[in-house]
Structure formats: C-alpha cells, structure tokens
Design a protein around this motif. Structure first.
Motif, mmCIF file in Angstrom:
data_model
loop_
_atom_site.group_PDB
_atom_site.id
_atom_site.type_symbol
_atom_site.label_atom_id
_atom_site.label_comp_id
_atom_site.label_asym_id
_atom_site.label_seq_id
_atom_site.Cartn_x
_atom_site.Cartn_y
_atom_site.Cartn_z
ATOM 1 N N PRO A 287 0.818 -1.224 0.000
ATOM 2 C CA PRO A 287 0.000 0.000 0.000
ATOM 3 C C PRO A 287 0.849 1.270 0.000
ATOM 4 N N PHE A 288 2.156 1.151 0.025
ATOM 5 C CA PHE A 288 3.018 2.344 -0.007
ATOM 6 C C PHE A 288 4.199 2.086 -0.933
ATOM 7 N N ASP A 289 4.860 3.157 -1.336
ATOM 8 C CA ASP A 289 6.092 2.998 -2.117
ATOM 9 C C ASP A 289 7.258 2.873 -1.157
ATOM 10 N N LEU A 290 8.194 2.003 -1.487
ATOM 11 C CA LEU A 290 9.396 1.934 -0.655
ATOM 12 C C LEU A 290 10.170 3.245 -0.797
ATOM 13 N N THR A 291 10.843 3.629 0.268
ATOM 14 C CA THR A 291 11.700 4.817 0.160
ATOM 15 C C THR A 291 12.933 4.446 -0.669
ATOM 16 N N GLY A 292 13.624 5.472 -1.156
ATOM 17 C CA GLY A 292 14.841 5.239 -1.933
ATOM 18 C C GLY A 292 15.836 4.395 -1.143
ATOM 19 N N GLY A 317 18.854 1.044 10.785
ATOM 20 C CA GLY A 317 17.923 2.095 10.408
ATOM 21 C C GLY A 317 17.190 2.529 11.645
ATOM 22 N N ASP A 318 16.895 3.800 11.706
ATOM 23 C CA ASP A 318 16.228 4.372 12.870
ATOM 24 C C ASP A 318 14.878 3.675 13.101
ATOM 25 N N VAL A 319 14.343 3.826 14.296
ATOM 26 C CA VAL A 319 13.003 3.300 14.565
ATOM 27 C C VAL A 319 12.036 3.861 13.536
ATOM 28 N N GLY A 320 11.209 2.987 12.978
ATOM 29 C CA GLY A 320 10.194 3.432 12.034
ATOM 30 C C GLY A 320 10.703 3.637 10.619
ATOM 31 N N SER A 321 11.952 3.273 10.374
ATOM 32 C CA SER A 321 12.483 3.496 9.031
ATOM 33 C C SER A 321 12.031 2.396 8.062
ATOM 34 N N GLY A 322 11.359 1.370 8.568
ATOM 35 C CA GLY A 322 10.807 0.342 7.691
ATOM 36 C C GLY A 322 11.760 -0.788 7.366
ATOM 37 N N LYS A 323 12.374 -1.331 8.399
ATOM 38 C CA LYS A 323 13.296 -2.441 8.184
ATOM 39 C C LYS A 323 12.541 -3.753 7.944
ATOM 40 N N THR A 324 11.375 -3.883 8.634
ATOM 41 C CA THR A 324 10.668 -5.163 8.593
ATOM 42 C C THR A 324 10.246 -5.540 7.179
ATOM 43 N N VAL A 325 9.746 -4.570 6.446
ATOM 44 C CA VAL A 325 9.249 -4.888 5.104
ATOM 45 C C VAL A 325 10.416 -5.263 4.187
ATOM 46 N N VAL A 326 11.561 -4.670 4.417
ATOM 47 C CA VAL A 326 12.759 -5.024 3.652
ATOM 48 C C VAL A 326 13.155 -6.471 3.973
ATOM 49 N N GLY A 360 0.803 -11.201 7.221
ATOM 50 C CA GLY A 360 0.001 -10.239 6.457
ATOM 51 C C GLY A 360 0.555 -10.062 5.045
ATOM 52 N N TRP A 361 1.871 -10.022 4.950
ATOM 53 C CA TRP A 361 2.482 -9.785 3.639
ATOM 54 C C TRP A 361 2.657 -11.052 2.809
ATOM 55 N N LEU A 362 3.062 -12.144 3.480
ATOM 56 C CA LEU A 362 3.501 -13.319 2.733
ATOM 57 C C LEU A 362 2.433 -14.402 2.543
ATOM 58 N N ARG A 475 5.973 11.762 5.121
ATOM 59 C CA ARG A 475 4.889 12.249 5.991
ATOM 60 C C ARG A 475 5.075 11.854 7.449
ATOM 61 N N ARG A 476 6.241 11.386 7.809
ATOM 62 C CA ARG A 476 6.510 11.190 9.222
ATOM 63 C C ARG A 476 6.800 12.561 9.819
ATOM 64 N N ARG A 477 6.134 12.893 10.911
ATOM 65 C CA ARG A 477 6.416 14.173 11.558
ATOM 66 C C ARG A 477 7.327 13.931 12.748
ATOM 67 N N GLY A 606 4.555 9.047 16.505
ATOM 68 C CA GLY A 606 5.078 9.729 15.321
ATOM 69 C C GLY A 606 4.972 8.838 14.098
ATOM 70 N N ARG A 607 4.096 7.838 14.152
ATOM 71 C CA ARG A 607 3.961 6.905 13.032
ATOM 72 C C ARG A 607 2.736 7.213 12.186
ATOM 73 N N GLY A 608 1.893 8.140 12.661
ATOM 74 C CA GLY A 608 0.686 8.472 11.905
ATOM 75 C C GLY A 608 0.844 9.837 11.270
HETATM 76 P P1 ADP Z 1 11.385 -0.415 11.975
HETATM 77 O O1 ADP Z 1 12.447 -0.043 11.030
HETATM 78 O O2 ADP Z 1 11.391 0.398 13.221
HETATM 79 O O3 ADP Z 1 11.326 -1.884 12.244
HETATM 80 P P2 ADP Z 1 8.898 -0.931 10.777
HETATM 81 O O4 ADP Z 1 9.414 -1.915 9.830
HETATM 82 O O5 ADP Z 1 8.145 -1.411 11.970
HETATM 83 O O6 ADP Z 1 10.054 0.002 11.249
HETATM 84 O O7 ADP Z 1 8.029 0.114 9.964
HETATM 85 C C1 ADP Z 1 7.243 1.085 10.611
HETATM 86 C C2 ADP Z 1 5.936 1.281 9.893
HETATM 87 O O8 ADP Z 1 6.156 1.932 8.649
HETATM 88 C C3 ADP Z 1 5.222 -0.001 9.564
HETATM 89 O O9 ADP Z 1 3.842 0.199 9.768
HETATM 90 C C4 ADP Z 1 5.522 -0.215 8.098
HETATM 91 O O10 ADP Z 1 4.522 -0.978 7.464
HETATM 92 C C5 ADP Z 1 5.555 1.200 7.589
HETATM 93 N N1 ADP Z 1 6.362 1.432 6.410
HETATM 94 C C6 ADP Z 1 7.505 0.773 6.081
HETATM 95 N N2 ADP Z 1 8.003 1.278 4.933
HETATM 96 C C7 ADP Z 1 7.190 2.276 4.553
HETATM 97 C C8 ADP Z 1 7.181 3.191 3.445
HETATM 98 N N3 ADP Z 1 8.124 3.163 2.522
HETATM 99 N N4 ADP Z 1 6.182 4.090 3.379
HETATM 100 C C9 ADP Z 1 5.221 4.127 4.323
HETATM 101 N N5 ADP Z 1 5.169 3.300 5.382
HETATM 102 C C10 ADP Z 1 6.142 2.382 5.504
#
Ligand code: ADP
Ligand code: MG
Length: 713
Positions: A287-292, A317-326, A360-362, A475-477, A606-608
């Motif tokens: 549902p989102f684009d990966l960051t660069g 990567g900092d908290v919330g930087s999206g490591k899990t999806v990677v 959820g993803w796999l 859009r992270r504040r 700061g995640r919303g």
């Molecule tokens: P952390 O790096 O702290 O483990 P998470 O993997 O938990 O961070 O990611 C934090 C939140 O951001 C999750 O809800 C995740 O689905 C979401 N997220 C990850 N990558 C992106 C992205 N590129 N754009 C928007 N949301 C993202």
C-alpha cells in the motif's frame, strides 16, 4: 615502597629456569618473575595476566603523585600524601581488637600510623628512633591525624632522596593482589623489557607519520611516568604513549574481526537466485512505495543472497524506518529458491508481532509462516516443529530459543536477526551451525534500530557488511519531546485526557525496576488502576511481562483497533510495536533509562499523520548526566545523533549490548574517546595485511589474549 603487609621474598627460581628461558616475553610465564608461585599465578590469571607481556600491558588506571614529601604540619584531612619522619612511640594496644600504633613526627607536627593487621616482625621493626616514609590517606583520629595501614618504608636517618622519582601507578586489581605486588611485578617486567625488548608490530612508516613513541618507551612511560609527566593528559587518556597503545589495541580488534570475515569468504552458502520477479510483484502490491533507502538496501541484500558465500550483513535504520518490510522482501527471495528462513526476535511479543506482519504480507502469496515460541501448547508445538523439519514451514519466526532448542530445519538458508544489539557476537556465530548439516552456512541479516556510528561499526562490526536506511517514510512528523518533573503529574494526566478526547491514543510507560519483572508488573498494575480512576471516561489497557501471551495479545490487539485509549505498559513495548494512531508517549522515571532505550520508546509514536508528543517525566533532582541525556532527546529526533551521544555518555560496551560477552572490553582504548583514530586504524589494518601479514596473528594475540573467546571461527 613495600605495602604494609610484608611481602616475603621467595627465593629466585632463576637457577632452575636459566637453561630453558623462552625467547619472547609473550611466552615467558608470570611464574618466571620473582615471588610468583602457583597461588599468586592463579590470582593473576583472574586478571588475565599469564605472561610477562601480559604484565607489561596491564596498565595503571590512575597515578598518585608521591614525588613530594609533605610536612606533617601542613597535611590536610582526606588527602593522600607522602610523609617522612622519625618514629617516637610504637605500641601494641588492645582496644576491641589488637592493633599497632606508631607515632611519627617530623618537627612540623606528628601523626599516628594505625595497623590492625601486622606481624611480630613488623611490630619489632617499627621502633622508636627509626626513620620512616609512608603513604596513605590522612584521616582525623581520636587524637589528631592518623593513617590507617599506610604503605611504608624504613629509610636511613640521613636520607635526603625525598619521595619517589616517578609518579606511582595504581593498577586494576583483584582480591588478594595488592598494589605493592603489582608494582613489584611491573618493575621486574620492565627490567626484562629493557633487556630483551618486545616486538613492535606497528610498521615504522606509521610511527614516523604519527609521531607515536616506540612500544618499549610507551610501555615504560605508562608504568613509571616521570614526576613532570602531564598528569591531566594521562588521566584523560590522551597522552601520546596511551594513544599509541590505544591505536594498537583497536588495530588488533579490527584485525581479528576482519579475519573472521576472511574466513567466511571461504565458506559456502546456497546461492538464492530466481526470486527477483516475485519480490518485485510483492513490492508493487504494497500500500506504499518503498523509500529510496529501502530500495537501495534491499538491492544490496539481494545481491549478497544470490552469491555462493554466506552474507553477513548489518541492516541499520532508525526506529520506524521500515526495516521489517525489507526483511520480508529478502525472505521471499529465499523462499522462492525453495529454502527456509528463520527470523529471530529479542522478545516473544516482538516475535508475535513479526509473525503478524510477515503473515500479512507473505501468506496471501502462498508462503507458510510459522511462529515458534516457548508459549505454544504442546500439540501446537509438535505440529510447528514437524512443519519446520519437513520443510513445509518456509518462514519460521521465534526468539533465540529457535537456535537453542532442538529445532531441526529441513533446508535453512537464511537467518534474519532483529534488534541485533541484544545478541552478542557469540550468538551470531552460533547461528552458523544450524545450516551446516547440508554442507553450507546460512546467510545472515542482522537488523538494529540502534544505529551505530560509522566509525564504531567499522571496528565493532568489522566482520559485517553494513547497509543503512537513512531516510524515514514520507509524511513522518518529528516527535516533539519535553521533560517534565514528576511533581507536575496532574498536568501530564491532563495532556493524556486532551489527546484522547481528540480521538488519539497514548502510551504510559512505567518505571524500570532493576532486575525485577514482578515489581515492574506490580507498579504497572497500580499505575493503570490509578489512571483509570482519574481518567474514568477513557478505556485504559495494561501490558506487562508477567501476563500470558494471549492476554497481552488481546490487549495489544484492542489497542491497535482503537478500543483502548491509553495503554499502560512496562518497557516490554520498547521495540517494534506499531500503532499509527498513538500520538502521545509518557515515560515515567525517564532519568533512569538509557538514551537508546528512550529513543526506542519514543519511536512508538510519530507513526501516523498527526503531530506527536513525548513527555519524559523525571524525579528531581536530576544528575548532570541525566539532565544531559534528557536534553539530547529534546533537541533531536535523529537516531544517529542520539546513538553518538549515547556512545559518549555510556561507552561502546553498553551501546552494543556486548558488555557481558567481553567483546568490546578494551584495556586501553575507549571507543568514544578514540573514535577519531578509527579511520587510520582501518588503513593500518589493510597495510598490515598486505605488507606484514605475519605480524597479524601475534598482534591479535597480544591484545585479545584468549583469542578463542571470539576471534576464532
Ligand atoms: P522499523 O524499522 O522500526 O522496524 P517498521 O518496519 O516497523 O520500522 O516500519 C514502521 C511502519 O512503517 C510499519 O507500519 C511499516 O509498514 C511502515 N512502512 C515501512 N516502509 C514504509 C514506506 N516506505 N512508506 C510508508 N510506510 C512504511
Ligand atoms: Mg522493527
């Protein structure tokens, strides 16, 4: 000077040893030094002192200036000083216990030496008319000044040589090894050093360029600095003699990790190829684009996985930087190649949450994700273990128990470790064994949310390649952080009420109670009860480490759904929990927590899309260090800056979580203080490996003594 307990000279063993004297001080055992018998050798081993070289590298932690003799009349209580005088009265008295009192005067005043432990020989020697020089802490006794158990030396009456001719070293020690003994040992070792020397493994070019003293001079200086040595530099650890040794020590650590990495290059792993298009589809469906940054690090990981040698990569990567999806995308690359992936989390709660995310993803893509924790019921567990063993489970998620228990993987090729800083290097190495069964080692990806400054990573993780997500999703504040005294608790409660009235949610983190999950749980229960009284219109939830997994899960789920407004929690929520609608974080007793931990907790909000706030509540008065820590969090949201400060304030061992494992336990170097040496250390390591490869092993052995502790694979 001799310590007040007499040191008996054991007869020299030189006769017996003369013929067989080993060539180098690195091999010459401590027992070859005078006065070291088996009992003392055993105690010295506790200090890791086994050879004469070890003794030479056992450096003082501080120095005392005993070069000046202080007139007794001008002594100050509390000072540690050298005095010289003549013994007037010497008496053995019996108060509650037997003691020896010895009165000394020097014409400017008099002082009493008090001994509780003494031999008859000592009592006889310390008699009227003798001249004595002593050192110790000046205390106020019943009748004037005194020193309890001074170090002393009887001197000739006409002695004019004053105090010591060098600063007096004070060594790190252990029970039953006195400073006087260590000084006697280093004195002998220095004599040996003067005679046969010690190989200087640093290339001459390097010494020329840096102006560092040669090894022998540096070591001699640090054990016996001249009276005019720059004490403030020595105390700060920045004297060139210290810096030279710090450099060498860092070099040894760096080389040892590089060696681990070199060995890995020879190991085999399954080349995980062919999943690329599947991974692309997965990313397109998010549902989102990966960051660069996410795209870049995923590419780095995929490239490694496709090779026939084990990957060993740190993903920071900092908290919330999206490591899990990677991690999930990388896991897919492995499952597509028909192999299994293990995901190891630091806590059960986090393992459960990862299982939710990965499923959820796999799962929609037909990949079977299995959660394997200690909390499964026996039947569930049997079923899960069978699935792992027959290969039908493709992604297996759990805690470190995954690798400690009897878990048989059918075809494990990839291990993902989350929150690496909580695992030691040992566990990292232990993981390797799991894949060995079919002749290859698994690839490893270790993820950490405590970013490690680059320079530090180069030394602490020289055995790892490093990928960094240096960009937050859009859009992270930034979270606004304030520090508020606990006395204003009512204001804080009002903030919670306001935030929840606006439809947002809040966390309330209860104090950290050392070593006691039970007390922590109790505090959380009481806080939750009190808050739900005060905030009667809100729904208050509670999670703590003592609750059952299913209870915890139920509360977390209702918080995620928005049924719970305020979640009272212990620090179990520190890592990973992801609820975007939560915008307020209250942390009690913040002054007792480390920077990294506070930053992690703050990362829960700061995640919303709304403005988020973090309130650090503290008990007054704040220590200077705590004030500084809270100040840093107020100033910055940047995890890298926080980590750098954390390093300065707490040292590397804490930051890396490896204090217990002894990995970064350095003798002289201090990674925070000496970080600027690291780039040069890096270069020197490369030069040494190329130009002087045979110096590497002895250098590593010199500094990391029991190399088997972690230097070997
Ligand atoms: P952390 O790096 O702290 O483990 P998470 O993997 O938990 O961070 O990611 C934090 C939140 O951001 C999750 O809800 C995740 O689905 C979401 N997220 C990850 N990558 C992106 C992205 N590129 N754009 C928007 N949301 C993202
Ligand atoms: Mg995470």
């Amino acid at each position: 000077m001799t310590p007040s307990r007499t040191v008996r000279k054991t007869p020299a063993k030189a006769g017996a040893k003369a013929g067989a004297k080993p060539v180098s001080l690195a091999e010459q055992p401590v027992t070859s030094l005078h006065g070291v018998g088996p009992a003392l050798a055993e105690k010295l081993a506790k200090l890791d002192l086994r050879t004469v070289q070890d003794v030479l590298f056992h450096l003082p932690t501080r120095y005392e200036d005993r070069t000046r003799v202080v007139p007794i009349g001008s002594l100050r209580v509390g000072a540690r000083a050298v005095i010289e005088g003549e013994i007037g009265l010497s008496e053995t008295v019996r108060a509650r216990r037997r003691m020896l009192l010895c009165h000394v005067s020097d014409g400017t005043g008099s002082i009493t030496l008090r001994f509780f432990h003494f031999s008859n020989a000592q009592a006889t020697a310390l008699k009227r008319g003798k001249s004595i020089r002593c050192f110790g802490e000046i205390r106020k006794g019943y009748k004037g000044l005194e020193i309890v158990h001074p170090e002393y030396q009887l001197t000739a009456a006409d002695s004019t040589d004053g105090g010591e001719n060098h600063l007096t070293p004070v060594y790190p020690s252990t029970d039953g090894v006195q400073q006087g003994r260590l000084r006697a040992l280093t004195r002998q070792a220095l004599k040996e050093l003067k005679g046969q020397g010690l190989k200087d493994w640093l290339p001459g070019e390097l010494l020329d360029r840096t102006g560092y003293p040669v090894l022998r001079d540096a070591v001699t200086f640090l054990h016996r600095p001249p009276p005019d040595a720059a004490l403030h530099k020595l105390e700060a650890g920045i004297h060139p003699a210290q810096q030279r040794l710090a450099f060498e020590e860092l070099l040894a650590h760096h080389l040892s990790l590089r060696q681990i990495r070199e060995k890995l290059r020879d190991d085999k792993a399954l080349a995980l190829k062919g999943g690329e298009s599947m991974v692309q589809n997965f990313i397109a469906g998010l549902p989102f684009d990966l960051t660069g940054a996410q795209v870049r690090v995923l590419k780095e990981i995929q490239t490694d996985l496709s090779k026939g040698h084990p990957m060993l990569r740190l993903l920071q990567g900092d908290v919330g930087s999206g490591k899990t999806v990677v991690a999930a995308a990388a896991a897919m690359q492995a499952t597509a190649a028909g192999t299994q992936v293990a995901v190891m989390a630091p806590t059960e709660l986090l393992a459960e949450q990862h299982a939710d995310s990965f499923r959820g993803w796999l799962s929609p893509l037909g990949i079977r994700v299995v959660l394997l924790t200690g909390r499964l019921k026996a039947a569930e567990r049997r079923e899960a273990l069978a699935a792992v063993a027959d290969g039908s489970a493709q992604v297996i998620i759990g805690t470190h128990a995954l690798f400690q228990e009897h878990v048989q993987f059918a075809r494990l090729a990839f291990v993902i470790v989350d929150e690496q800083h909580r695992f030691g290097v040992h566990q990292r190495l232990a993981l390797r064994d799991k894949g060995v069964a079919f002749g290859t080692l698994p690839h490893q990806l270790v993820m950490t949310a405590t970013p490690i400054p680059r320079t530090l990573a180069m030394t602490a993780y020289a055995d790892l390649d490093c990928s960094t997500i240096d960009e937050l999703p859009p859009r992270r504040r930034p979270v606004t952080t304030v520090a508020i005294s606990e006395e204003r608790r009512a204001d804080v409660v009002a903030r919670v009420r306001d935030a929840c009235a606006r439809g947002q949610q809040a966390y309330w983190v209860c104090p950290l109670i050392d070593e006691s999950e039970a007390l922590e749980a109790q505090a959380a229960e009481e806080t939750a009860a009190a808050l739900s009284d005060t905030l009667s219109d809100l729904s208050v939830g509670l999670v703590h480490g003592r609750m059952s997994a299913s209870d915890k899960d139920a509360v977390m789920k209702s918080f995620k759904r928005g049924d719970v407004d305020l979640l009272v929690a212990t620090t179990v929520i520190e890592v990973g929990v992801d609820v975007p609608n939560a915008s307020l974080m209250i942390i009690e007793n913040a002054e007792r927590m480390g920077l990294a931990q506070l930053h992690q907790l703050r990362g829960r909000v700061g995640r919303g899309s709304v403005e988020s706030n973090c309130v650090l509540m503290y008990k007054s008065p704040l220590s200077a260090n705590a004030r500084q820590r809270l100040g840093i969090l107020r100033e910055t949201n940047d995890g890298f800056k926080v980590a750098r400060k954390d390093l300065e304030l707490r040292g590397a061992g804490e930051l890396l979580g490896t204090r217990q494992t002894g990995l970064m336990q350095m003798k002289i170097a201090n990674l925070a203080r000496d970080a600027e040496l690291l780039p040069a250390v890096h270069d020197a390591a490369t030069a040494l490996l190329e130009d002087y490869p045979d110096r590497v092993a002895p250098l590593v052995r010199r500094w990391i003594g029991g190399a088997d502790r972690y230097g070997q694979v």
